[in-house]
Design an enzyme around this catalytic site. Structure first.
Site, PDB file in Angstrom:
ATOM      1  N   LYS A 152       0.800  -1.239   0.000  1.00  0.00           N
ATOM      2  CA  LYS A 152       0.000   0.000   0.000  1.00  0.00           C
ATOM      3  C   LYS A 152       0.830   1.285   0.000  1.00  0.00           C
ATOM      4  O   LYS A 152       0.480   2.269   0.657  1.00  0.00           O
ATOM      5  CB  LYS A 152      -0.963  -0.017   1.207  1.00  0.00           C
ATOM      6  CG  LYS A 152      -1.949  -1.165   1.144  1.00  0.00           C
ATOM      7  CD  LYS A 152      -2.904  -1.175   2.305  1.00  0.00           C
ATOM      8  CE  LYS A 152      -2.300  -1.813   3.521  1.00  0.00           C
ATOM      9  NZ  LYS A 152      -3.299  -2.197   4.547  1.00  0.00           N
ATOM     10  N   ASP A 193      -5.726  -6.116  10.146  1.00  0.00           N
ATOM     11  CA  ASP A 193      -7.094  -5.581  10.181  1.00  0.00           C
ATOM     12  C   ASP A 193      -8.152  -6.646   9.904  1.00  0.00           C
ATOM     13  O   ASP A 193      -9.267  -6.596  10.453  1.00  0.00           O
ATOM     14  CB  ASP A 193      -7.258  -4.376   9.224  1.00  0.00           C
ATOM     15  CG  ASP A 193      -6.721  -4.619   7.826  1.00  0.00           C
ATOM     16  OD1 ASP A 193      -6.208  -5.723   7.560  1.00  0.00           O
ATOM     17  OD2 ASP A 193      -6.796  -3.698   6.989  1.00  0.00           O
TER      18      ASP A 193
HETATM   19  C1  GLC Z   1      -2.845  -5.212   2.181  1.00  0.00           C
HETATM   20  C2  GLC Z   1      -2.010  -5.780   3.342  1.00  0.00           C
HETATM   21  C3  GLC Z   1      -2.846  -6.646   4.249  1.00  0.00           C
HETATM   22  C4  GLC Z   1      -4.100  -5.892   4.695  1.00  0.00           C
HETATM   23  C5  GLC Z   1      -4.867  -5.395   3.473  1.00  0.00           C
HETATM   24  C6  GLC Z   1      -6.104  -4.590   3.856  1.00  0.00           C
HETATM   25  O1  GLC Z   1      -3.181  -6.218   1.301  1.00  0.00           O
HETATM   26  O2  GLC Z   1      -0.921  -6.512   2.854  1.00  0.00           O
HETATM   27  O3  GLC Z   1      -2.096  -7.061   5.383  1.00  0.00           O
HETATM   28  O4  GLC Z   1      -4.899  -6.741   5.462  1.00  0.00           O
HETATM   29  O5  GLC Z   1      -4.015  -4.577   2.680  1.00  0.00           O
HETATM   30  O6  GLC Z   1      -5.789  -3.468   4.605  1.00  0.00           O
END
Ligand code: GLC
Length: 462
Positions: A152, A193
């Site tokens: 991200k 999360d």
């Molecule tokens: C990305 C992260 C993951 C997280 C997701 C949603 O894919 O790698 O860990 O859960 O974003 O935020």
């Protein structure tokens, strides 16, 4: 235009093939020998149960996973009238901090924490922290996890391979030397999360066994039988443990997604800081949705197929379209005046035909994202049905801006899960604030467990 729309379309047959490939990668991820090369990372989380309603007291929750850092003070009341109240504050994480050094990032988080605490009168002797850290990390215990890689848009240096809890404690210690607090902060649990979402949704609904996020990134966690988790060296007495699938990494190492990737997906990946990683994530999540649309628009402009009138200083030729833009266009279907206003901000003058094309493109991008998630949900639900029995009731907690705010995403996802999943008994439960509520609840469960063993001051005795 036609060939672009065609390349974004996924038939049920293609989606079922993808689901088959995802299932193979799930099994490879759960097996000790193949885990390292697997595309579904299947990370054990040490979260084994959901709250039982006896959780009580004051907790801090941290939520880091996108462009904001959120701190929440969560008060849990146990018993018949169990309830949760939250007081939260959002702090922005600048691009500079995201891409600076790890120490800068953590010092900033602690700076925000001191700001939060100094504004509130908090009386607890011990303030337990639940930390939602939404990046791929390998847990060695519930409060010990090692960052595997950034996603991200984060690239903060010196953190991959490090223990996140330790880094946060070190940053808190650094700050405490300058300005001490009159109570203890203790990190009880760190979680993804998706895991917070399972727990938060589980507080309201006992059938919860999955947690999905579709926001800046996308991912899934679910409850797996511990006997199937070969990677787990020390099993706990509980029969199941939450697994963070990290499904965003699907497609990274094999050809699983090759046939359906478009030239725009490839361009997005090649120009991202984590090139070659998180291919599935980049085809679905909010972080990339707007850019995908923008690249397609630029291609159509160069073909002379859309927007004949473009301002000389148009912003369409550099990144800047958001997922919210895609949502707005889908929402304004049939309201061309509104669409014209949206595109005018990018120096584009839209004819009725342009508006129509734009809506078709946004719908196709959104549908592809929702259908890919549906293939994932069905794959995981099938695995749970194998573990718990074919009639098992499965509630999936879902959070994330794309799921909650996009006008058609949720509906498209639900109906495709029904098409692909046959008799699977899956219910979707929108869970706002899985990361905050969930983090506090996991910390509370952990406090309960540790009270028995280590006599951490009991939050319920006030
Ligand atoms: C990305 C992260 C993951 C997280 C997701 C949603 O894919 O790698 O860990 O859960 O974003 O935020």
């Amino acid at each position: 235009m036609e060939s672009i729309l065609k390349s974004l379309y996924l038939s049920d047959l293609t989606l079922l093939e993808l689901a088959g490939a995802m299932r193979r990668e799930m099994d490879r991820g759960l097996a000790a020998k193949t885990n390292e090369g697997a595309e579904m990372r299947m990370l054990p989380t040490y979260v084994t149960g959901t709250p039982d309603g006896t959780e009580d007291g004051e907790f801090l929750a941290f939520d880091l996973g996108g462009t904001n850092f959120r701190i929440l003070l969560v008060k849990l009341v146990a018993g018949e009238h169990k309830n949760i109240t939250m007081n939260s504050q959002i702090y922005h994480i600048s691009q500079e901090i995201m891409t600076g050094t790890g120490a800068q990032l953590f010092d900033h988080l602690v700076e925000c924490l001191w700001d939060f605490l100094s504004e509130r009168e908090i009386t607890s002797q011990l303030l337990p922290i639940g930390f939602t850290f939404s990046f791929p990390s390998n847990h060695l215990g519930i409060d010990k996890n090692i960052l595997l890689c950034w996603t991200k848009g984060y690239t903060a240096s010196g953190m991959v391979g490090e223990d996140i809890g330790k880094l946060l404690n070190e940053a808190i210690d650094r700050k405490s030397k300058i300005r001490p607090l009159n109570f203890d902060l203790k990190i009880m649990a760190i979680m993804n999360d998706t895991v917070g979402t399972v727990v938060s949704c589980g507080y309201d609904d006992n059938d919860t066994c999955m947690g999905m996020i579709v926001g800046t990134g996308t991912n899934m966690a679910y409850m797996e039988k511990q006997e199937n988790i070969e990677l787990l060296e020390k099993k706990t007495p509980a029969s199941e443990m939450c697994i963070n699938a990290e499904w965003g990494a699907f497609g990274d190492k094999s050809e699983s997604l090759k046939a359906i990737r478009t030239e725009y997906d490839i361009y997005i990946d090649e120009n991202s800081p984590n090139k070659g990683q998180y291919i599935f994530d980049k085809m679905i999540s909010g972080m990339y949705m707007g850019e995908l649309l923008r690249l397609i628009i630029v291609k159509l402009i160069s073909n002379g197929e859309i927007f004949e009138e473009i301002a000389p200083d148009s912003k369409i030729f550099s990144p800047g379209l958001s997922a919210a833009f895609v949502s707005h266009i889908v929402n304004f279907n049939n309201d061309n005046d509104q669409i014209r206003q949206c595109v005018a901000r990018f120096g584009l003058i839209a004819s009725d035909e342009d508006c129509n094309k734009l809506v078709q493109l946004c719908e196709a991008i959104s549908k592809r994202a929702a259908y890919l998630c549906a293939a994932g949900v069905v794959t995981v639900a099938q695995k749970i049905a194998e573990n718990r029995g074919p009639d098992a009731k499965m509630t999936i907690g879902v959070d994330g801006s794309v799921y909650r705010k996009h006008p058609t995403f949720a509906k498209l996802l639900h109906s495709k899960v029904r098409d692909l999943g046959g008799d699977l008994n899956v219910t979707f439960h929108e869970t706002t604030d899985g990361s905050g509520r969930g983090a506090a609840l996991v910390a509370a469960v952990e406090c309960r467990l540790q009270n028995i063993r280590t006599k951490v001051p009991n939050q319920t005795e006030e």
